[in-house]
Design an enzyme around this catalytic site. Structure first.
Site, PDB file in Angstrom:
ATOM      1  N   VAL A 142     -31.338 -20.779   7.263  1.00  0.00           N
ATOM      2  CA  VAL A 142     -32.688 -21.348   7.307  1.00  0.00           C
ATOM      3  C   VAL A 142     -32.594 -22.726   7.948  1.00  0.00           C
ATOM      4  O   VAL A 142     -31.743 -23.534   7.587  1.00  0.00           O
ATOM      5  CB  VAL A 142     -33.306 -21.452   5.895  1.00  0.00           C
ATOM      6  CG1 VAL A 142     -34.678 -22.095   5.955  1.00  0.00           C
ATOM      7  CG2 VAL A 142     -33.392 -20.079   5.254  1.00  0.00           C
ATOM      8  N   CYS A 143     -33.492 -22.957   8.893  1.00  0.00           N
ATOM      9  CA  CYS A 143     -33.421 -24.192   9.658  1.00  0.00           C
ATOM     10  C   CYS A 143     -34.818 -24.754   9.897  1.00  0.00           C
ATOM     11  O   CYS A 143     -35.807 -24.177   9.465  1.00  0.00           O
ATOM     12  CB  CYS A 143     -32.738 -23.917  10.986  1.00  0.00           C
ATOM     13  SG  CYS A 143     -33.521 -22.601  11.937  1.00  0.00           S
ATOM     14  N   ALA A 144     -34.859 -25.852  10.629  1.00  0.00           N
ATOM     15  CA  ALA A 144     -36.132 -26.469  10.978  1.00  0.00           C
ATOM     16  C   ALA A 144     -36.689 -25.807  12.240  1.00  0.00           C
ATOM     17  O   ALA A 144     -37.689 -25.113  12.203  1.00  0.00           O
ATOM     18  CB  ALA A 144     -35.975 -27.969  11.163  1.00  0.00           C
TER      19      ALA A 144
END
Length: 102
Positions: free
Chosen positions: A7-9
């Site tokens: 999960v990332c920006a």
């Protein structure tokens, strides 16, 4: 097949890490699906993954991810040093440790 979600920006640097993790998986002969998504898209795959790793830049959203992902799926923030150095081997090995715990 084991599925790992990062999960990332926005996904730029995390995509690099995914590639490094996949490279290490090939070296050790593991067939793994690894992909990165922003938190806004997590719910579309939450019930299909075996482990979730959060980029350090979104660690503040861990509780939000925990509310989306089923309870049996391990969730952890990626070590900042491993993320910063794009150490795909270390991150993948940590995912394996989390999978053995569950």
């Amino acid at each position: 097949m084991t599925k790992i979600l990062l999960v990332c920006a926005a996904g730029m640097s995390t995509s690099l890490l995914v590639n490094k993790m996949q490279d290490h998986a090939k070296v050790i002969g593991e067939e793994i699906e690894i992909f990165a998504l922003p938190i806004s898209e997590c719910s579309s795959v939450a019930d299909k993954v075996d482990v979730v790793l959060l980029g350090p830049q979104v660690r503040y959203q861990k509780s939000q991810v925990e509310a989306i992902v089923p309870n049996h799926v391990p969730i952890e923030v990626i070590n900042m040093r491993d993320y910063g150095t794009m150490n795909g081997k270390a991150v993948l090995e940590r995912a394996f440790v989390l999978l053995n715990k569950s």
